[in-house]
Motif scaffolding. Structure first.
Motif, PDB file in Angstrom:
ATOM      1  N   ALA A   1      43.123  30.436  42.732  1.00  0.00           N
ATOM      2  CA  ALA A   1      43.565  31.221  41.465  1.00  0.00           C
ATOM      3  C   ALA A   1      43.489  32.650  41.573  1.00  0.00           C
ATOM      4  O   ALA A   1      44.212  33.376  40.870  1.00  0.00           O
ATOM      5  CB  ALA A   1      42.944  30.341  40.143  1.00  0.00           C
ATOM      6  N   GLU A   2      42.314  32.990  41.982  1.00  0.00           N
ATOM      7  CA  GLU A   2      42.030  34.432  42.172  1.00  0.00           C
ATOM      8  C   GLU A   2      41.708  34.993  43.514  1.00  0.00           C
ATOM      9  O   GLU A   2      40.531  35.061  43.905  1.00  0.00           O
ATOM     10  CB  GLU A   2      40.893  34.949  41.186  1.00  0.00           C
ATOM     11  CG  GLU A   2      41.121  34.714  39.517  1.00  0.00           C
ATOM     12  CD  GLU A   2      40.210  35.130  38.747  1.00  0.00           C
ATOM     13  OE1 GLU A   2      40.036  35.985  37.884  1.00  0.00           O
ATOM     14  OE2 GLU A   2      38.918  34.453  38.897  1.00  0.00           O
ATOM     15  N   PRO A   3      42.631  34.920  44.469  1.00  0.00           N
ATOM     16  CA  PRO A   3      42.489  35.047  45.993  1.00  0.00           C
ATOM     17  C   PRO A   3      41.652  36.453  46.007  1.00  0.00           C
ATOM     18  O   PRO A   3      41.010  36.692  47.183  1.00  0.00           O
ATOM     19  CB  PRO A   3      43.872  35.085  46.547  1.00  0.00           C
ATOM     20  CG  PRO A   3      44.749  35.394  45.452  1.00  0.00           C
ATOM     21  CD  PRO A   3      44.309  34.656  44.063  1.00  0.00           C
TER      22      PRO A   3
ATOM     23  N   LYS B   1      31.468  36.554  36.450  1.00  0.00           N
ATOM     24  CA  LYS B   1      30.985  35.496  37.073  1.00  0.00           C
ATOM     25  C   LYS B   1      32.037  34.355  36.457  1.00  0.00           C
ATOM     26  O   LYS B   1      32.250  34.363  35.199  1.00  0.00           O
ATOM     27  CB  LYS B   1      29.572  34.837  36.623  1.00  0.00           C
ATOM     28  CG  LYS B   1      28.612  35.722  37.149  1.00  0.00           C
ATOM     29  CD  LYS B   1      27.224  35.277  36.921  1.00  0.00           C
ATOM     30  CE  LYS B   1      26.163  35.948  37.721  1.00  0.00           C
ATOM     31  NZ  LYS B   1      24.786  35.545  37.283  1.00  0.00           N
ATOM     32  N   ARG B   2      32.541  33.487  37.479  1.00  0.00           N
ATOM     33  CA  ARG B   2      33.441  32.533  37.067  1.00  0.00           C
ATOM     34  C   ARG B   2      32.711  31.148  36.995  1.00  0.00           C
ATOM     35  O   ARG B   2      31.978  30.977  37.671  1.00  0.00           O
ATOM     36  CB  ARG B   2      34.612  32.600  38.205  1.00  0.00           C
ATOM     37  CG  ARG B   2      35.531  33.642  38.629  1.00  0.00           C
ATOM     38  CD  ARG B   2      36.107  33.678  39.889  1.00  0.00           C
ATOM     39  NE  ARG B   2      35.325  33.609  40.944  1.00  0.00           N
ATOM     40  CZ  ARG B   2      35.622  33.104  42.242  1.00  0.00           C
ATOM     41  NH1 ARG B   2      36.926  32.562  42.259  1.00  0.00           N
ATOM     42  NH2 ARG B   2      34.777  32.896  43.087  1.00  0.00           N
ATOM     43  N   ALA B   3      33.431  30.233  36.218  1.00  0.00           N
ATOM     44  CA  ALA B   3      33.009  29.036  36.069  1.00  0.00           C
ATOM     45  C   ALA B   3      33.400  28.177  37.478  1.00  0.00           C
ATOM     46  O   ALA B   3      34.660  28.484  37.918  1.00  0.00           O
ATOM     47  CB  ALA B   3      33.571  28.341  35.007  1.00  0.00           C
ATOM     48  N   THR B   4      32.366  27.702  38.113  1.00  0.00           N
ATOM     49  CA  THR B   4      32.803  27.015  39.385  1.00  0.00           C
ATOM     50  C   THR B   4      31.939  26.028  39.646  1.00  0.00           C
ATOM     51  O   THR B   4      30.821  25.613  39.014  1.00  0.00           O
ATOM     52  CB  THR B   4      32.543  28.193  40.653  1.00  0.00           C
ATOM     53  OG1 THR B   4      32.887  27.399  41.800  1.00  0.00           O
ATOM     54  CG2 THR B   4      31.177  28.669  40.430  1.00  0.00           C
TER      55      THR B   4
ATOM     56  N   ARG C   1      40.457  44.182  42.101  1.00  0.00           N
ATOM     57  CA  ARG C   1      41.763  43.252  41.995  1.00  0.00           C
ATOM     58  C   ARG C   1      43.243  43.858  42.192  1.00  0.00           C
ATOM     59  O   ARG C   1      43.873  43.462  42.780  1.00  0.00           O
ATOM     60  CB  ARG C   1      41.814  42.696  40.614  1.00  0.00           C
ATOM     61  CG  ARG C   1      42.725  41.557  40.312  1.00  0.00           C
ATOM     62  CD  ARG C   1      42.580  41.172  38.897  1.00  0.00           C
ATOM     63  NE  ARG C   1      43.163  42.285  38.093  1.00  0.00           N
ATOM     64  CZ  ARG C   1      42.693  42.252  36.694  1.00  0.00           C
ATOM     65  NH1 ARG C   1      42.535  41.023  36.072  1.00  0.00           N
ATOM     66  NH2 ARG C   1      42.985  43.240  35.970  1.00  0.00           N
ATOM     67  N   GLU C   2      43.396  44.949  41.504  1.00  0.00           N
ATOM     68  CA  GLU C   2      44.549  45.877  41.533  1.00  0.00           C
ATOM     69  C   GLU C   2      44.908  46.141  42.827  1.00  0.00           C
ATOM     70  O   GLU C   2      46.225  46.278  43.526  1.00  0.00           O
ATOM     71  CB  GLU C   2      44.578  46.611  40.530  1.00  0.00           C
ATOM     72  CG  GLU C   2      44.759  46.511  39.162  1.00  0.00           C
ATOM     73  CD  GLU C   2      45.584  45.343  38.711  1.00  0.00           C
ATOM     74  OE1 GLU C   2      46.818  45.390  39.405  1.00  0.00           O
ATOM     75  OE2 GLU C   2      45.422  44.328  37.771  1.00  0.00           O
ATOM     76  N   LEU C   3      44.101  46.711  43.418  1.00  0.00           N
ATOM     77  CA  LEU C   3      43.857  47.310  45.040  1.00  0.00           C
ATOM     78  C   LEU C   3      44.430  46.192  45.944  1.00  0.00           C
ATOM     79  O   LEU C   3      45.230  46.193  46.758  1.00  0.00           O
ATOM     80  CB  LEU C   3      42.813  48.070  45.551  1.00  0.00           C
ATOM     81  CG  LEU C   3      42.588  49.275  44.930  1.00  0.00           C
ATOM     82  CD1 LEU C   3      41.037  49.711  44.825  1.00  0.00           C
ATOM     83  CD2 LEU C   3      43.538  50.446  45.347  1.00  0.00           C
ATOM     84  N   TRP C   4      43.691  44.923  45.580  1.00  0.00           N
ATOM     85  CA  TRP C   4      44.113  43.706  46.658  1.00  0.00           C
ATOM     86  C   TRP C   4      45.402  43.217  46.440  1.00  0.00           C
ATOM     87  O   TRP C   4      46.098  43.146  47.470  1.00  0.00           O
ATOM     88  CB  TRP C   4      42.934  42.950  46.329  1.00  0.00           C
ATOM     89  CG  TRP C   4      43.377  41.608  47.081  1.00  0.00           C
ATOM     90  CD1 TRP C   4      42.453  41.107  48.172  1.00  0.00           C
ATOM     91  CD2 TRP C   4      43.997  40.533  47.076  1.00  0.00           C
ATOM     92  NE1 TRP C   4      42.950  40.146  48.825  1.00  0.00           N
ATOM     93  CE2 TRP C   4      43.841  39.542  48.237  1.00  0.00           C
ATOM     94  CE3 TRP C   4      44.984  40.110  46.468  1.00  0.00           C
ATOM     95  CZ2 TRP C   4      44.604  38.398  48.478  1.00  0.00           C
ATOM     96  CZ3 TRP C   4      45.702  38.819  46.475  1.00  0.00           C
ATOM     97  CH2 TRP C   4      45.611  38.016  47.532  1.00  0.00           C
TER      98      TRP C   4
END
Length: 406
Positions: free
Chosen positions: A203-205, A300-303, A225-228
């Motif tokens: 979802a967020e590579p 932090k992401r839910a994982t 994120r934007e640079l990637w």
């Protein structure tokens, strides 16, 4: 011993036209036994993971080196070899790019996986071929840019040898697997390779940027994120491996610095890479989006990822005791059957069942838990009882004995 002293070098044909392809399909149809298959990609050079060369060898047919971009439709080949056993080395690496062009096996014999099950310490193709067949197989072109055209003759020689020895290797390994009583184990593992589904896209590579864990501020994460995303777009457009444009480390330098102007970005000496200056407007636009966006990524992401085992003693002491005891028990099973621990049972499966142990703790519940995680029948047969005993032992005491169901 040289290759020529061991086997007769088969006829080799380079396929770069549709007519040549159909002739190759007819020849392969006349061959006998399994078909050896390999594919060469341009990882590290190209964005895509497509096959830039597909090699096939079948006894009675010869060797065929196919240029995939020149062939529009692979259905005729699939109809001829689809139901034949395919012999590959590290099949999971090649199957995605083969399936991309419509080539999909029903059954495989994976010589790399077979080498692991046989307890061979080093499982690279060159090493295994030398150990079992006595042939030295040079691997000097393994990291070449296979999108190069025309392909040098030495590269084609290397690619042909990758498949011409596979069937002899397969036959030798089948004998050893039978001698060690591992034919059924291998069959289950090979079937699992074919049946394994491709992973869904992340979802967020961008969160896989190497070193991104060091960024603490949310706005810095937005910049990463934007640079990637900007780099990924350029990589896809140019079919270039992202890291060849601007390395991860440079993206993180810019994300951490959050320059206030295009000039400040250009002044960052550590912001390097072949496209760091030629595409400076692209990178500055990404920084501007990060500075102004309201879509700030969370830290932090839910994982469902488990904590690293080194922290278990503090976070979940009982799970830590179970994991350590089970690892020791499975290490003994691994040594007894001469199967690497990571092949005996996927490490993540063991961690998950140790973190959330079944309740009640029985051989049935442990077996069911392993099966739900994806363990094969042979793995459950060899590991369920040792895991159960290991989970019980850390909690046993003379005052509180625990009976083990069998």
């Amino acid at each position: 011993m040289s290759e020529e002293e061991l086997i007769e070098v088969p006829e080799r044909t380079v396929i770069s036209t549709v007519d040549e392809f159909h002739d190759a399909v007819e020849a392969l149809a006349l061959g006998t036994g399994p078909v050896a298959v390999d594919a060469e990609r341009a990882s590290g050079f190209r964005y895509s993971q497509r096959a830039y060369l597909i090699q096939l060898y079948r006894r009675g047919s010869g060797t065929f080196l196919i240029d995939p971009p020149a062939i529009e439709e692979f259905a005729p080949l699939q109809s001829v070899i689809g139901d034949v056993e395919w012999v590959l080395h590290a099949a999971s690496q090649d199957l995605p790019c083969l399936r991309e062009v419509g080539l999909d096996p029903r059954t495989v014999f994976d010589t790399e996986l077979a080498a692991r099950l046989l307890g061979i310490p080093r499982v690279g193709l060159g090493t295994v071929v030398e150990e079992l067949l006595g042939v030295h197989l040079a691997k000097e072109h393994s990291a070449a840019d296979w999108s190069t055209r025309p392909l040098p003759a030495s590269w084609l020689e290397y690619a042909a040898l990758d498949v011409e020895l596979l069937i002899d290797l397969r036959d030798s390994m089948a004998v050893l697997l039978k001698e060690q009583g591992k034919l059924e184990i291998a069959a289950q593992e090979f079937a699992a390779v074919v049946a394994k589904e491709e992973k869904a896209p992340l979802a967020e590579p961008w969160r896989r940027l190497s070193g991104i864990h060091a960024l603490r501020a949310d706005r810095h994460l937005a910049a990463a994120r934007e640079l990637w995303l900007a780099r990924d777009e350029l990589a896809r457009e140019s079919d270039t491996a992202p890291g060849r444009l601007v390395p991860d480390s440079s993206l993180l330098v810019a994300a951490r610095a959050l320059p206030a102007s295009r000039r400040e970005l250009a002044a960052l000496k550590q912001f390097s890479g072949r496209a760091s200056r030629s595409e400076l407007d692209r990178w500055w636009a990404a920084i501007e989006r990060a500075l102004t966006t309201d879509d700030i990524p969370v830290q932090k992401r839910a994982t469902d990822t488990l904590p690293p085992p080194r922290s278990w003693s503090d976070k979940n002491p009982e799970a830590d005791a179970r994991l350590k005891a089970a690892r020791a028990a499975l290490s003994a099973v691994s040594a007894e059957h001469d199967i690497p621990l990571e092949n005996l049972l996927t490490p993540d499966f063991l961690r998950r069942i140790a973190w959330n142990a079944p309740d009640p703790l029985t051989i049935e519940s442990v077996s069911d838990g392993l099966r739900e995680l994806g363990a094969r029948p042979w793995q459950i047969e060899l590991t369920a009882q040792p895991i159960l005993q290991a989970f019980v032992d850390p909690h046993q005491s003379p005052e509180n004995p625990v009976e083990v169901d069998s």
